[in-house]
Design an enzyme around this catalytic site. Structure first.
Site, short mmCIF file in Angstrom:
data_model
loop_
_atom_site.label_atom_id
_atom_site.label_comp_id
_atom_site.label_asym_id
_atom_site.label_seq_id
_atom_site.Cartn_x
_atom_site.Cartn_y
_atom_site.Cartn_z
N ARG A 1 34.67 -25.86 81.02
CA ARG A 1 36.09 -26.58 81.09
C ARG A 1 36.60 -26.78 79.39
NH1 ARG A 1 32.83 -29.47 85.48
NH2 ARG A 1 31.55 -31.19 84.18
N LEU B 1 34.93 -28.67 53.22
CA LEU B 1 34.31 -28.85 54.57
C LEU B 1 35.21 -29.98 54.98
CD1 LEU B 1 33.21 -27.38 57.25
CD2 LEU B 1 31.55 -29.27 57.00
N HIS C 1 20.67 -37.00 73.08
CA HIS C 1 21.82 -37.14 71.92
C HIS C 1 21.35 -37.33 71.03
CE1 HIS C 1 24.07 -38.02 76.21
NE2 HIS C 1 23.89 -39.10 75.75
N ASP D 1 27.61 -30.06 74.30
CA ASP D 1 27.67 -30.76 75.83
C ASP D 1 25.76 -30.35 76.55
OD1 ASP D 1 27.90 -32.00 78.12
OD2 ASP D 1 29.15 -29.85 79.12
C1 IPE Z 1 32.69 -33.47 77.51
O1 IPE Z 1 31.02 -33.24 77.89
C2 IPE Z 1 32.95 -34.48 75.80
C3 IPE Z 1 31.79 -34.26 75.01
C4 IPE Z 1 30.91 -33.66 74.52
C5 IPE Z 1 32.10 -35.76 74.10
P1 IPE Z 1 31.10 -33.74 79.20
O2 IPE Z 1 29.86 -33.81 80.09
O3 IPE Z 1 31.67 -35.21 79.00
O4 IPE Z 1 32.11 -32.88 80.28
P2 IPE Z 1 32.57 -33.29 81.91
O5 IPE Z 1 32.63 -34.47 81.67
O6 IPE Z 1 30.70 -32.66 82.56
O7 IPE Z 1 33.47 -32.32 81.83
C1 IPE Z 2 27.32 -34.17 75.61
O1 IPE Z 2 26.34 -34.54 76.68
C2 IPE Z 2 26.52 -35.89 75.23
C3 IPE Z 2 27.92 -36.65 75.68
C4 IPE Z 2 28.97 -36.40 75.80
C5 IPE Z 2 28.21 -38.15 74.67
P1 IPE Z 2 25.89 -34.88 77.61
O2 IPE Z 2 25.08 -36.04 77.98
O3 IPE Z 2 27.04 -34.49 78.22
O4 IPE Z 2 24.67 -34.07 78.64
P2 IPE Z 2 24.85 -32.78 80.15
O5 IPE Z 2 26.01 -32.42 80.46
O6 IPE Z 2 24.63 -34.78 81.12
O7 IPE Z 2 23.90 -32.39 80.39
MG MG Z 3 27.43 -33.26 79.86
#
Ligand code: IPE
Ligand code: IPE
Ligand code: MG
Length: 264
Positions: free
Chosen positions: A197, A137, A43, A26
């Site tokens: 979370r 792995l 990403h 994340d």
């Molecule tokens: C969780 O990240 C899912 C992935 C990393 C793929 P999110 O950024 O979507 O989670 P929430 O919605 O903030 O909890």
């Molecule tokens: C996690 O990074 C990647 C995916 C959920 C695909 P986010 O895109 O959720 O990044 P933030 O939380 O907005 O920084």
């Molecule tokens: Mg996120």
């Protein structure tokens, strides 16, 4: 046939290096924002962290690495971001599979894959096939994955597996139907990006995992940050319900009378 221990039915053997690490990657969007870049750039950068993390796991002897790439709730994002994420997934698969294969990595993808476009589904299938013989792995990508979806599909499949049974189901009946029945439960769960979370990741399998949260954003999760997580893991006392005193005295039977090992 391999047997894995269920953390709630018997006490798994543990070691200083986790066998299975599961990560919520994340913080890509926030990383991009802090560099005045579009979210997608985050990403894109995140894929490089994936590459480096796989390498680290190979070096440390971690046997299973599971990465949350796209949750069943991520469809709620703007259409354009979802589209770009799918494109990135396709591109990464095309580019990386050969190298994964060369390095003895078996790739598996878990989640409700039927929602993906046919090209991606076919690519996933081909990548899994290509690497199916590798054992160094196991890299699992959770895509359109949700912990609740997983439990529900497992319950459905369990019920169909023995329609006559009627009742008396237990954990060992359910576990083989979970999407990741081929892997032991995660020893270490890591979430980057500062949120504390689970976001519907591996709800069943995280029952006794050690949880580690870091502020580091996924694109910046480097070898040092990974080592900090592993160092934290080494200090954990994994009691699985027992007392600390029990751990430091005579070795206990690691298998309880109710032991029913799960077939994978
Ligand atoms: C969780 O990240 C899912 C992935 C990393 C793929 P999110 O950024 O979507 O989670 P929430 O919605 O903030 O909890
Ligand atoms: C996690 O990074 C990647 C995916 C959920 C695909 P986010 O895109 O959720 O990044 P933030 O939380 O907005 O920084
Ligand atoms: Mg996120």
């Amino acid at each position: 046939m391999m047997h894995f221990t269920s953390s709630t039915r018997n006490v798994p053997t543990t070691s200083a290096v986790p066998r299975h690490v599961a990560i919520i990657m994340d913080g890509n969007g926030r990383w991009a924002k802090s560099h005045s870049l579009p979210r997608f750039a985050g990403h894109h950068r995140g894929v490089e962290t994936v590459r480096a993390t796989v390498k680290r796991c190979l070096e440390c002897g971690i046997e299973y690495l599971t990465l949350f790439a796209f949750s069943s709730e991520n469809w709620r994002r703007p259409q354009e971001e979802v589209r770009l994420l799918m494109q990135l997934f396709i591109r990464a698969l095309k580019q990386e599979v050969k190298k994964l294969d060369r390095n003895g990595v078996r790739l598996r993808v878990v989640g409700e894959l039927s929602r993906f476009e046919p090209e991606l589904q076919a690519l996933i299938h081909a990548s899994e096939q290509q690497t199916a013989g590798n054992t160094r792995l196991v890299l699992t990508i959770a895509a359109n994955y949700g912990g609740r979806w997983d439990i529900l599909q497992a319950v459905r499949r369990m019920l169909i597996s023995d329609p006559e049974k009627g009742g008396g189901w237990d954990e060992s009946d359910l576990a083989p139907h979970l999407a990741m029945s081929y892997a032991p439960e995660p020893d270490l769960f890591i979430r980057t990006g500062g949120e504390q979370r689970i976001s519907n990741f591996l709800l069943w399998q995280l029952a006794y995992s050690e949880l580690y949260f870091t502020e580091v954003l996924w694109p910046e999760f480097d070898a040092l940050a990974f080592e900090a997580a592993l160092a934290s893991y080494r200090l954990r006392e994994r009691r699985f319900g027992r007392t600390s005193e029990q751990l430091s005295t005579a070795p206990l039977p690691t298998v309880s009378p109710t032991d029913t090992r799960l077939d994978a």
